[in-house]
Design an enzyme around this catalytic site. Sequence first.
Site, mmCIF file in Angstrom:
data_model
loop_
_atom_site.group_PDB
_atom_site.id
_atom_site.type_symbol
_atom_site.label_atom_id
_atom_site.label_comp_id
_atom_site.label_asym_id
_atom_site.label_seq_id
_atom_site.Cartn_x
_atom_site.Cartn_y
_atom_site.Cartn_z
ATOM 1 N N GLY A 33 -43.765 106.463 70.387
ATOM 2 C CA GLY A 33 -44.517 107.723 70.345
ATOM 3 C C GLY A 33 -43.628 108.939 70.237
ATOM 4 O O GLY A 33 -43.509 109.712 71.175
ATOM 5 N N GLY A 40 -42.202 112.292 73.740
ATOM 6 C CA GLY A 40 -41.373 111.210 73.218
ATOM 7 C C GLY A 40 -40.258 111.697 72.324
ATOM 8 O O GLY A 40 -39.115 111.226 72.425
ATOM 9 N N ASP A 86 -47.913 100.351 65.533
ATOM 10 C CA ASP A 86 -49.269 100.740 65.923
ATOM 11 C C ASP A 86 -49.628 99.906 67.143
ATOM 12 O O ASP A 86 -49.933 98.714 67.036
ATOM 13 C CB ASP A 86 -50.241 100.474 64.777
ATOM 14 C CG ASP A 86 -51.682 100.821 65.135
ATOM 15 O OD1 ASP A 86 -51.930 101.213 66.295
ATOM 16 O OD2 ASP A 86 -52.555 100.685 64.260
ATOM 17 N N LEU A 87 -49.596 100.520 68.315
ATOM 18 C CA LEU A 87 -49.802 99.786 69.548
ATOM 19 C C LEU A 87 -51.243 99.315 69.740
ATOM 20 O O LEU A 87 -51.506 98.503 70.637
ATOM 21 C CB LEU A 87 -49.370 100.645 70.744
ATOM 22 C CG LEU A 87 -47.854 100.775 70.900
ATOM 23 C CD1 LEU A 87 -47.511 101.961 71.792
ATOM 24 C CD2 LEU A 87 -47.253 99.500 71.455
ATOM 25 N N ASN A 113 -43.774 105.219 75.869
ATOM 26 C CA ASN A 113 -44.240 106.602 75.962
ATOM 27 C C ASN A 113 -45.537 106.848 75.192
ATOM 28 O O ASN A 113 -46.354 107.660 75.595
ATOM 29 C CB ASN A 113 -43.140 107.534 75.435
ATOM 30 C CG ASN A 113 -43.637 108.944 75.209
ATOM 31 O OD1 ASN A 113 -43.732 109.745 76.136
ATOM 32 N ND2 ASN A 113 -43.966 109.263 73.951
ATOM 33 N N SER A 167 -49.223 109.086 84.265
ATOM 34 C CA SER A 167 -49.764 110.428 84.443
ATOM 35 C C SER A 167 -50.346 110.554 85.837
ATOM 36 O O SER A 167 -50.681 109.549 86.481
ATOM 37 C CB SER A 167 -50.863 110.684 83.401
ATOM 38 O OG SER A 167 -51.636 111.810 83.714
ATOM 39 N N TYR A 189 -68.668 103.803 78.441
ATOM 40 C CA TYR A 189 -67.358 104.416 78.152
ATOM 41 C C TYR A 189 -67.307 105.893 78.518
ATOM 42 O O TYR A 189 -68.231 106.663 78.242
ATOM 43 C CB TYR A 189 -67.041 104.253 76.663
ATOM 44 C CG TYR A 189 -65.702 104.833 76.259
ATOM 45 C CD1 TYR A 189 -64.509 104.237 76.644
ATOM 46 C CD2 TYR A 189 -65.633 105.985 75.460
ATOM 47 C CE1 TYR A 189 -63.288 104.760 76.259
ATOM 48 C CE2 TYR A 189 -64.409 106.515 75.072
ATOM 49 C CZ TYR A 189 -63.246 105.900 75.478
ATOM 50 O OH TYR A 189 -62.030 106.421 75.103
#
Length: 323
Positions: A33, A40, A86-87, A113, A167, A189
Site C-alpha cells: 500500500g 505506506g 491486489d490483497l 500497511n 488503527s 454490513y
Amino acid sequence: MSSGPTFSFATTADDVATVFVDEIKGKNVLVTGTSLKSIGFETARVIAKYANSVIISGYNAERFKSPFSRLRKKSHKRTIYALVLDLSSFASVRKAAAEINAQPEPLHVLINNAAASFVDFKLTEDGLETQLATDHVGPFLFTRLLTPKLLASATPAYTPRVVFVSSAAQAIGTGVDFDALENPDPAEYSKPLAYGQAKSANCLTAIDLPKRSKGKINAYSLHPGVIFTNVYEKENSIPTLQSIGTLDENKEAAAGIPFKTLPQGAATTIAAAFDPRLNDQPGAFLDNSTVANDQLAPHSSDPAKAEKLWNVTEKIIGESFVF
C-alpha cells in the site's frame, strides 16, 4: 519499554529512522500500500534511505509508477522493487508472493500497511467481503506465503518482523464477527463496523503469530494516528468519515481531532519495524511509536479470540502456516 530514546505525537518517521539507522541498514523490507499521499509511501521513502532494498506494492501497476519513480530518485541508489499486489484476490496474492520468493535475498521485515477503508459492500472473487478480505485475509495469506522468506533472514542476533498497521478503530464494536467473515451478508454490513473488525483482526494476528512461530517471527500492530491521507478524498468514504466525527460538514478536518502529518503518521510503523527494545515484547500494540497495550480493546487482545481467528482464517485460505 526499556530506557532509550523517547517518542511523542510529534515524532516523525525520519526522527525514528535516524535513531534506529543501524537496525535498518542491510535490511530487506516489503511495504504494502504505497500510493502517493499515503502512510505506506512515507514509510517506504524513509526506510529506503538506509535499507539494503525496499519492495513497494500496489494493486494497479499504472497507479504506482509515480511512487516508484519518486522513491528511486530519493533512495540514494539503493534497490527498489515494484510489486503488483491486489490483497482482495487470493490469486494476486499468490502470484505476488511467488515473485518475491523467486528472488535470492531473504526478507527481514514485512509491513502489512495496505487497506480498503470504508468501502461499499462487495464480494471479492473469493466470496469474501472486500474490506475484511483486503485488510485481514489477504495480508494473512501474504504473510503465510512469505514466511519462508522471513525465516531465511533469521540469525542468532536477529528475529524477522511482521508489522500490521491497525488503527484505534480496533476498539469499535465488539470485535471480529466470525459468521460475517465466513458468510458475508450485505443486510448486516456496516462500513465502520467492518473496518473496526478488520483492524481488530490485525491486532489479534500480531498477538498470535509470535506464539505460533514459537518466537521465530516477531509481530506488532499499531495505531498510526489520524492522518489526512488519500482515503479522505474518496467520495464513498467521506459520509462515513463525517459520521464517525473525523470530517466536518465541509469535508475538512473536524475541530478537536488531533490530526498527524504523513511524516508523523509513518513514525510508529518504523518504530514497530526496527526498535530493538520491542524484541522481548512480541505481539505489542504501539501508538506514538511507543508500546500502548493498554489501548487495546478486550476483543482485540483476547488470546482465545486470536486463536479462533487464526484457525478460521487458515480454513478460509485453505492452508496452514509452516514454521
